[in-house]
Motif scaffolding. Structure first.
Motif, PDB file in Angstrom:
ATOM      1  N   ILE A  23       0.970  -0.846  -0.366  1.00 27.41           N
ATOM      2  CA  ILE A  23       0.150  -0.573  -0.261  1.00 27.41           C
ATOM      3  C   ILE A  23       0.776   0.651  -0.153  1.00 27.41           C
ATOM      4  O   ILE A  23       1.399   1.178   0.799  1.00 27.41           O
ATOM      5  CB  ILE A  23      -0.603  -0.011   1.292  1.00 27.41           C
ATOM      6  CG1 ILE A  23      -1.764  -1.234   0.942  1.00 27.41           C
ATOM      7  CG2 ILE A  23      -2.030   0.916   0.956  1.00 27.41           C
ATOM      8  CD1 ILE A  23      -2.616  -1.607   2.486  1.00 27.41           C
ATOM      9  N   THR A  24       0.936   2.037  -0.809  1.00 26.48           N
ATOM     10  CA  THR A  24       1.457   3.623  -1.038  1.00 26.48           C
ATOM     11  C   THR A  24       1.130   4.580  -0.762  1.00 26.48           C
ATOM     12  O   THR A  24      -0.229   4.315  -1.379  1.00 26.48           O
ATOM     13  CB  THR A  24       1.984   3.662  -2.444  1.00 26.48           C
ATOM     14  OG1 THR A  24       1.247   3.422  -3.432  1.00 26.48           O
ATOM     15  CG2 THR A  24       3.093   2.012  -2.638  1.00 26.48           C
ATOM     16  N   THR A  25       1.183   6.054  -1.101  1.00 23.38           N
ATOM     17  CA  THR A  25       0.301   7.144  -0.219  1.00 23.38           C
ATOM     18  C   THR A  25       0.636   7.935  -1.469  1.00 23.38           C
ATOM     19  O   THR A  25       2.176   7.334  -1.920  1.00 23.38           O
ATOM     20  CB  THR A  25       0.473   7.392   1.259  1.00 23.38           C
ATOM     21  OG1 THR A  25       1.661   7.952   1.151  1.00 23.38           O
ATOM     22  CG2 THR A  25      -0.070   6.148   2.089  1.00 23.38           C
ATOM     23  N   ALA A  26       0.605   9.175  -1.574  1.00 22.08           N
ATOM     24  CA  ALA A  26       0.407  10.092  -2.306  1.00 22.08           C
ATOM     25  C   ALA A  26       2.271  10.861  -1.544  1.00 22.08           C
ATOM     26  O   ALA A  26       2.959  11.723  -1.958  1.00 22.08           O
ATOM     27  CB  ALA A  26      -0.231  11.102  -1.860  1.00 22.08           C
ATOM     28  N   LYS A  27       2.488  10.312   0.366  1.00 21.76           N
ATOM     29  CA  LYS A  27       3.572  10.988   0.351  1.00 21.76           C
ATOM     30  C   LYS A  27       4.386   9.738  -0.320  1.00 21.76           C
ATOM     31  O   LYS A  27       5.844   9.886   0.315  1.00 21.76           O
ATOM     32  CB  LYS A  27       3.386  10.881   2.036  1.00 21.76           C
ATOM     33  CG  LYS A  27       2.409  11.829   1.873  1.00 21.76           C
ATOM     34  CD  LYS A  27       2.301  13.183   3.705  1.00 21.76           C
ATOM     35  CE  LYS A  27       1.339  14.195   3.808  1.00 21.76           C
ATOM     36  NZ  LYS A  27       1.007  13.976   5.073  1.00 21.76           N
ATOM     37  N   SER A  28       4.273   8.861  -0.373  1.00 22.09           N
ATOM     38  CA  SER A  28       5.610   7.377  -0.408  1.00 22.09           C
ATOM     39  C   SER A  28       5.961   7.353  -1.406  1.00 22.09           C
ATOM     40  O   SER A  28       5.948   8.597  -2.308  1.00 22.09           O
ATOM     41  CB  SER A  28       4.327   6.374  -0.967  1.00 22.09           C
ATOM     42  OG  SER A  28       3.654   6.124   0.482  1.00 22.09           O
ATOM     43  N   LEU A  29       7.784   7.203  -1.665  1.00 21.85           N
ATOM     44  CA  LEU A  29       8.409   8.026  -2.553  1.00 21.85           C
ATOM     45  C   LEU A  29       8.334   6.520  -3.669  1.00 21.85           C
ATOM     46  O   LEU A  29       8.199   5.718  -2.859  1.00 21.85           O
ATOM     47  CB  LEU A  29      10.126   7.169  -1.646  1.00 21.85           C
ATOM     48  CG  LEU A  29      10.797   8.915  -0.256  1.00 21.85           C
ATOM     49  CD1 LEU A  29      11.523   8.050  -0.064  1.00 21.85           C
ATOM     50  CD2 LEU A  29      10.753   9.700  -0.797  1.00 21.85           C
ATOM     51  N   PRO A  30       8.458   7.178  -4.275  1.00 19.98           N
ATOM     52  CA  PRO A  30       8.774   5.930  -5.840  1.00 19.98           C
ATOM     53  C   PRO A  30       9.703   5.088  -5.464  1.00 19.98           C
ATOM     54  O   PRO A  30      11.088   5.139  -4.884  1.00 19.98           O
ATOM     55  CB  PRO A  30       8.886   7.026  -6.411  1.00 19.98           C
ATOM     56  CG  PRO A  30       9.465   8.312  -6.286  1.00 19.98           C
ATOM     57  CD  PRO A  30       9.002   8.260  -4.612  1.00 19.98           C
ATOM     58  N   LEU A  31       9.456   3.832  -5.613  1.00 17.28           N
ATOM     59  CA  LEU A  31      10.227   2.776  -5.363  1.00 17.28           C
ATOM     60  C   LEU A  31      11.076   2.619  -7.123  1.00 17.28           C
ATOM     61  O   LEU A  31      10.410   2.409  -7.977  1.00 17.28           O
ATOM     62  CB  LEU A  31       9.298   1.782  -5.067  1.00 17.28           C
ATOM     63  CG  LEU A  31       8.933   1.686  -3.626  1.00 17.28           C
ATOM     64  CD1 LEU A  31       8.115   0.473  -3.704  1.00 17.28           C
ATOM     65  CD2 LEU A  31      10.179   1.747  -2.571  1.00 17.28           C
ATOM     66  N   PRO A  32      12.048   2.358  -7.192  1.00 18.57           N
ATOM     67  CA  PRO A  32      12.490   2.935  -8.486  1.00 18.57           C
ATOM     68  C   PRO A  32      12.767   1.210  -8.979  1.00 18.57           C
ATOM     69  O   PRO A  32      12.721  -0.263  -7.968  1.00 18.57           O
ATOM     70  CB  PRO A  32      13.985   2.618  -7.743  1.00 18.57           C
ATOM     71  CG  PRO A  32      14.335   2.442  -6.318  1.00 18.57           C
ATOM     72  CD  PRO A  32      13.282   2.940  -6.530  1.00 18.57           C
ATOM     73  N   HIS A  33      12.835   0.714 -10.287  1.00 18.85           N
ATOM     74  CA  HIS A  33      12.828  -0.305 -10.340  1.00 18.85           C
ATOM     75  C   HIS A  33      13.247  -0.634 -11.770  1.00 18.85           C
ATOM     76  O   HIS A  33      14.116   0.595 -12.191  1.00 18.85           O
ATOM     77  CB  HIS A  33      11.526  -0.901 -11.289  1.00 18.85           C
ATOM     78  CG  HIS A  33      10.281  -1.065 -10.534  1.00 18.85           C
ATOM     79  ND1 HIS A  33       9.986  -2.055  -9.732  1.00 18.85           N
ATOM     80  CD2 HIS A  33       9.108  -0.176 -10.262  1.00 18.85           C
ATOM     81  CE1 HIS A  33       8.077  -2.430  -9.332  1.00 18.85           C
ATOM     82  NE2 HIS A  33       8.542  -1.202  -8.963  1.00 18.85           N
ATOM     83  N   TRP A  34      14.914  -1.813 -11.747  1.00 18.35           N
ATOM     84  CA  TRP A  34      15.581  -1.272 -13.215  1.00 18.35           C
ATOM     85  C   TRP A  34      14.835  -2.086 -14.298  1.00 18.35           C
ATOM     86  O   TRP A  34      14.346  -3.602 -14.084  1.00 18.35           O
ATOM     87  CB  TRP A  34      16.878  -2.303 -12.373  1.00 18.35           C
ATOM     88  CG  TRP A  34      17.439  -3.809 -11.872  1.00 18.35           C
ATOM     89  CD1 TRP A  34      17.129  -3.635 -10.027  1.00 18.35           C
ATOM     90  CD2 TRP A  34      17.346  -4.657 -12.634  1.00 18.35           C
ATOM     91  NE1 TRP A  34      16.668  -5.011 -10.360  1.00 18.35           N
ATOM     92  CE2 TRP A  34      17.441  -5.359 -11.058  1.00 18.35           C
ATOM     93  CE3 TRP A  34      17.689  -4.775 -13.448  1.00 18.35           C
ATOM     94  CZ2 TRP A  34      17.446  -6.916 -11.283  1.00 18.35           C
ATOM     95  CZ3 TRP A  34      17.812  -6.188 -14.254  1.00 18.35           C
ATOM     96  CH2 TRP A  34      17.518  -7.256 -12.703  1.00 18.35           C
ATOM     97  N   GLY A  35      15.382  -2.055 -15.045  1.00 20.82           N
ATOM     98  CA  GLY A  35      14.704  -2.702 -16.858  1.00 20.82           C
ATOM     99  C   GLY A  35      15.353  -4.129 -17.100  1.00 20.82           C
ATOM    100  O   GLY A  35      16.460  -4.901 -16.978  1.00 20.82           O
TER     101      GLY A  35
END
Length: 196
Positions: A23-35
């Protein structure tokens, strides 16, 4: 990731396999995904085969096939290093008390390894976007015995194993991908310099 959850006064486990499951909120930091792309697959296959001593690879083998082959080596090494700790952690769980045919230590270890394999494979499949057709079957393997991990110790043992094994695989693949990308950039730079 496995998290202990209290449901109606009984400890159970909730499994999260991807950041999309949390669960994320508007204040959550974006989590990086590597390709990971199809051009990385051959490099990753060669790297995994080399790292885990796989001598013969079918030319039609996918990365998932090679990872499955390597899993035997990786899981045996992990279980050998941690067998006593794992069995001690499983002692108070329902693996001991609810199912008569799982009273045998070997059967408990097999149930543990089955969930660890399926969980590790599911994490890797989702992270790399491979073998999506297997995800339902892997989830079924996990759900079959997951309810038996009903103590904090057994949940931690399971989570530690899955985390350790998936991290080992993903770091190995990351190394191969980064090396490949670096070589591609260097080759592109050489070509550009030759054109000048």
């Amino acid at each position: 990731m496995y998290l202990p959850v209290n449901e109606n006064g009984k400890l159970t486990v909730k499994n999260y396999f991807d950041v999309a499951d949390t669960i994320t909120t508007a204040k959550s930091l974006p989590l990086p995904h590597w390709g990971f792309s199809s051009e990385h697959e051959k490099t990753a296959i060669d790297h995994i085969a080399s790292q885990y001593g796989i001598e013969s690879i079918d030319p039609e083998a996918s990365l998932g096939d090679v990872l499955d082959t390597a899993y035997d080596t990786v899981s045996v090494k992990y279980m050998d290093r941690n067998r006593e700790t794992i069995n001690k952690a499983l002692e108070g769980s329902s693996l001991f008390s609810n199912i008569a045919d799982l009273d045998d230590r070997y059967m408990r270890e097999q149930a543990f390894e089955s969930i660890v394999y399926a969980s590790t494979a599911l994490i890797i499949n989702k992270r790399l976007g491979i073998r999506e057709e297997l995800n339902a079957a892997l989830t079924g393997l996990i759900e079959h015995d997951l309810h038996l991990f009903d103590t904090e110790e057994s949940i931690n043992a399971l989570g530690n194993a899955v985390s350790s094994l998936s991290e080992e695989y993903l770091r190995s693949i990351e190394t191969a991908v980064k090396t490949f990308d670096k070589e591609q950039r260097q080759e592109q730079k050489r070509k550009q310099e030759q054109e000048l």
